[in-house]
Enzyme design. Structure first.
Site, PDB file in Angstrom:
ATOM      1  N   ASP A 212      -1.427   8.319  14.602  1.00  0.00           N
ATOM      2  CA  ASP A 212      -2.618   7.932  15.303  1.00  0.00           C
ATOM      3  C   ASP A 212      -3.062   8.495  16.335  1.00  0.00           C
ATOM      4  OD1 ASP A 212      -3.462   6.266  12.868  1.00  0.00           O
ATOM      5  OD2 ASP A 212      -2.987   4.360  14.078  1.00  0.00           O
TER       6      ASP A 212
ATOM      7  N   ASP B  70       0.548   7.617   6.174  1.00  0.00           N
ATOM      8  CA  ASP B  70      -0.158   7.662   7.776  1.00  0.00           C
ATOM      9  C   ASP B  70       0.717   7.111   8.721  1.00  0.00           C
ATOM     10  OD1 ASP B  70      -2.001   7.844   9.559  1.00  0.00           O
ATOM     11  OD2 ASP B  70      -3.251   6.519   8.801  1.00  0.00           O
TER      12      ASP B  70
ATOM     13  N   SER C 265       4.066  19.101  -2.891  1.00  0.00           N
ATOM     14  CA  SER C 265       5.307  19.274  -3.679  1.00  0.00           C
ATOM     15  C   SER C 265       5.095  18.605  -5.192  1.00  0.00           C
ATOM     16  CB  SER C 265       6.657  18.657  -3.071  1.00  0.00           C
ATOM     17  OG  SER C 265       6.736  19.437  -1.845  1.00  0.00           O
TER      18      SER C 265
ATOM     19  N   GLU D 108      -7.822  13.052  11.013  1.00  0.00           N
ATOM     20  CA  GLU D 108      -8.427  12.080  12.110  1.00  0.00           C
ATOM     21  C   GLU D 108      -9.573  13.081  12.852  1.00  0.00           C
ATOM     22  OE1 GLU D 108      -6.453   9.424  14.263  1.00  0.00           O
ATOM     23  OE2 GLU D 108      -5.055   8.785  12.872  1.00  0.00           O
TER      24      GLU D 108
END
Length: 824
Positions: A337, A334, A262, A195
């Site tokens: 924030d 996600d 991974s 971000e």
């Protein structure tokens, strides 16, 4: 003169003898902490006698009468081999590194205090089941039993590092184990940094639409453009200065490109030659000596469990039981924030909320620093989460005056049941039970692949935040925290997490690639960890009608770069086979020789070949030329090749070829010009760095895997001894991943990859295999410090068996633990 020479000789011999005696004494003290695996010890905290059989690879097989005793044995074994690693991770989670390392780790401690990781771990004890608390308490008792043995048995302080740093070891507690999971989640988290980078690039570019070139979305439908950050957060970037240019010591957050990754894949009975199920898993993390992973077998009341553990936790995080196999990858969900919070100009302890200004929650925290005065921090929280320091994560460059930045993150939950979910997964008997057990898992976000004797499945596990439809940036940029639409509205139900069970094609897998294409807010993520390896994996899986344990091995160890195969024809399209041969000794001739080598190369990043080095140096130089004039100093943040960016530029998607023109020059440069100039740059760099004929180059000389000891690795001659180096194949985008450092004088040093590999075959479970990248012991003087690393480098494995007789065969030692007061 002769007398002077004799005296000089005597002085030299005396100094040599003193140095030898000092070295011998140092070795003796250090070697005292090597555990004796053939021992019979009386310890407190056991209900009944316990046996730890260490097989010929020093993998402990733990046999006890109760599950609690078995977890006790795991804690004991972890402490025997990894006591320094465990205490270092605990100090990191607690924000107490500076007590032993001084001011150089103060920034790391400050971050951990502000995130409040350890306090949240203590609060999460209330979210664990009774069975989990029993396991945590027994495990802690096992760790403390070994610490007590060290203190009373003159065992060299437990690890050689304790001779150089603070030797006091606080007793292990259940909260310490919960903090380990949160620390792992912090290391795997990538969205915070992404971000910030998106915001900085948005501010640097003259046209915000170009953001989708340099930071493109993963292929498939998704968000095509982002809002202009300067419009989203007015005043951001004005007068900003970079306050911290270097990564603090022992920083627990992975640098960009070096976050968790991974591979995992599974085949059902219809795609298996034996008619059983197969699963392969190799998690990718930063290389360290010792590796994070520790192999162990636990004989529980529900059956045997064997696989990879993390010292500090009573949990087989990757592995198999008699009925179930499981593996994980970083999901890139996600779950973070950033919020820009507006400070009340009349009261700096208040922040703006949808209901007006409200006071921040705060408390003091005293940071003790070795050889310096303590520092009192004031920890603060908004309604969205903890307030982060402006001088970290480059937040000062995107934060307007009169504002601060807070973090919303699922791992900051005080009711984190991830440990209970993990322990229930170990006891699950089939795929359905395994997926149900994972419901309580909070963080980190993972893709869990599971197999039983007949079925396969993969599901994203971990809490996914519920964002509102009106979120200004859809979680991709920091947003004003006082606007209700930008705030989280709880957590999505577990059923909303993507799941793939018993697919018609008979195979599931993930390489950190995009797993779903759902509309926001059910999107899972817009930032994924891979768009390249998945191409090679799909080809290898579909090239065979059925698979075997050996074909899964071949895929895990595959070193062909799909990125090289796709980019070289694009970038070099106008350079190959053009014109006559140039005179020997000219730059043109050198360029032609390099292109001739690459023309006959199949993209295999083999350590013995020159072509991988020429390719890697060329792409690195090319990306630098493409972005340096547009991004300025910000170009240094792009330390690894961005394949989708280069492809967009050379295919001129949406006008992306404009990146090839140097803004500051009068002429208009073409992408062919950039490709040619970048190749010349690369060849000059190669000549300066290696000074040999192109045909004599070895990729392995540049791509040496560095497993660095986190504390001893940077100390002169000690570092040379404690660090492990290996010439390796692979690269940034191969299935056998060896991610390069990307910076410094040796940018292609491999620093991130598969610290563990495992393949589980349920047609014959005891034919399953696994390996780690170093060894079981964290003691540099132990023969088990790096013995598995030699096998790992060669692509070999060791047996992963639950047969107790095979474990005892050629065992390196058997430790018998007897309850205190009950020795015969």
């Amino acid at each position: 003169m002769a007398a002077a020479i004799r005296w000089l000789f005597r002085i030299f011999v005396t100094l040599a003898l003193l140095a030898g005696l000092a070295s011998a004494a140092l070795y003796w003290f250090m070697a005292r902490s090597l555990p004796d695996y053939d021992a019979r010890l009386e310890v407190a905290g056991l209900d009944a006698p316990l046996e730890i059989v260490r097989d010929n690879s020093n993998v402990p097989h733990i046999f006890g009468e109760t599950d609690a005793d078995v977890f006790f044995g795991l804690g004991f074994a972890h402490a025997q081999d990894r006591l320094w690693q465990m205490t270092l991770m605990r100090r990191t989670a607690q924000g107490r590194l500076s007590e032993i390392f001084g001011a150089r780790t103060a920034a790391t401690d400050e971050l951990m205090r502000r995130l409040d990781i350890y306090n949240l771990a203590r609060q999460s004890l209330g979210a664990q089941s009774d069975e989990t608390m029993t396991a945590l308490e027994a495990y802690a008792a096992g760790v403390n039993a070994w610490v007590s043995e060290v203190n009373t048995g003159a065992r060299g302080r437990g690890a050689p590092e304790f001779w150089m740093f603070e030797p006091q070891i606080a007793p292990w507690s259940p909260a310490d184990s919960l903090a380990m999971i949160k620390l792992l989640a912090l290391n795997l988290g990538t969205h915070l940094g992404e971000e910030v980078l998106r915001a900085r690039v948005s501010l640097a570019l003259d046209d915000p639409e170009r953001l989708r070139d340099i930071l493109p979305d993963a292929p498939g439908q998704g968000v095509a453009a982002l809002p202009d950050y300067a419009a989203l957060v007015p005043g951001a970037g004005q007068g900003a200065t970079r306050l911290a240019a270097a990564t603090p010591d022992l920083w627990p957050v992975a640098e960009r490109g070096l976050g968790g990754a991974s591979n995992v894949w599974a085949a059902g009975p219809t795609r298996s030659a034996s008619g059983g199920t197969l699963l392969a898993n190799d998690p990718h993390l930063a290389f360290t000596a010792p590796t994070l992973w520790y192999l162990a077998r636990l004989e529980l009341s529900s059956g045997g469990v064997i696989g990879a553990t993390v010292p500090g936790m009573p949990l087989v995080l990757l592995g198999r039981s008699e009925r179930l196999g499981w593996g994980i990858t970083a999901s890139y969900a996600d779950d973070q924030d950033l919020h820009i919070e507006k400070v009340n100009p009349d009261n700096r302890n208040e922040l703006l909320t949808p209901e007006g200004f409200k006071p921040m929650r705060s408390r003091p925290s005293i940071l003790k620093i070795r050889d310096a005065d303590p520092v009192t921090l004031t920890l603060r929280w908004s309604e969205n989460g903890p307030i982060l320091p402006r001088r970290q994560f480059d937040l000062s460059e995107i934060t307007p005056p009169g504002h601060v930045v807070s973090l919303s993150w699922t791992a900051l939950s005080p009711e984190d049941g991830s440990m209970t979910a993990g322990l229930e997964l170990m006891r699950a008997g089939d795929v359905d039970a395994a997926l149900a057990a994972a419901e309580g898992f909070v963080a980190p976000g993972l893709n869990l692949a599971v197999i039983d004797a007949e079925r396969i499945a993969m599901k994203t596990i971990g809490a996914l935040p519920r964002r509102r439809d009106g979120h200004a940036s859809k979680g991709r940029l920091p947003t004003p925290g006082w606007i209700a639409e930008n705030r989280w509205d709880g957590i999505l139900p577990y059923d909303a997490n993507p799941v793939f069970a018993d697919p018609a094609g008979g195979i599931v897998g993930n390489t950190n690639n995009k797993v779903v294409d759902r509309p926001f807010p059910l999107h899972v993520s817009y930032h994924w960890g891979d768009t390249q390896r998945i191409q090679r994996w799909r080809r290898l899986m579909q090239n065979r009608e059925v698979h075997t344990r050996e074909s899964f091995m071949e895929a895990q160890l595959d070193t062909v770069s799909p990125t090289a195969r796709s980019l070289l024809p694009l970038v070099g399209a106008d350079l190959w086979f053009t014109g006559e041969a140039a005179p020997e000794g000219t730059p043109e001739r050198l360029r032609q020789r390099a292109l001739a080598l690459l023309a006959g190369w199949n993209g295999e990043m083999n350590e013995h070949l020159p072509e991988p080095l020429i390719y890697a140096a060329w792409m690195r130089a090319l990306q630098t030329r493409l972005i340096a004039d547009d991004l300025g100093p910000l170009a240094a943040e792009f330390t690894h090749l961005e394949p989708l960016f280069v492809e967009r530029v050379f295919r001129n998607i949406d006008g992306a070829a404009g990146w090839c023109d140097v803004v500051q020059s009068a002429r208009v440069e073409t992408c062919t010009d950039m490709a040619r100039l970048a190749l010349d740059d690369a060849l000059i760099w190669i000549d300066e760095r290696y000074g040999t004929a192109l045909e004599s180059l070895r990729w392995g000389d540049a791509h040496e895997a560095l497993h660095a000891h986190e504390t001893l690795g940077g100390i002169g001659g000690i570092g040379w001894f404690a660090n492990i180096r290996q010439s390796t194949s692979g690269g940034d985008n191969t299935l056998s991943r060896g991610l390069s450092r990307g910076t410094g004088t040796n940018p292609f040093t491999s620093v991130h990859g598969a610290g563990y590999r495992g393949i589980y075959d349920f047609a014959d479970p005891d034919s399953s295999v696994f390996i780690t990248s170093t060894g079981q012991s964290g003691h540099p003087l132990s023969r088990h410090y790096d013995d598995l690393g030699d096998l790992w480098r060669r692509g070999e494995y060791i047996p992963m068996t639950l047969d107790p007789d095979l474990a005892r065969a050629a065992a390196v030692g058997v430790t018998e633990l007897i309850p205190a007061g009950r020795a015969e």
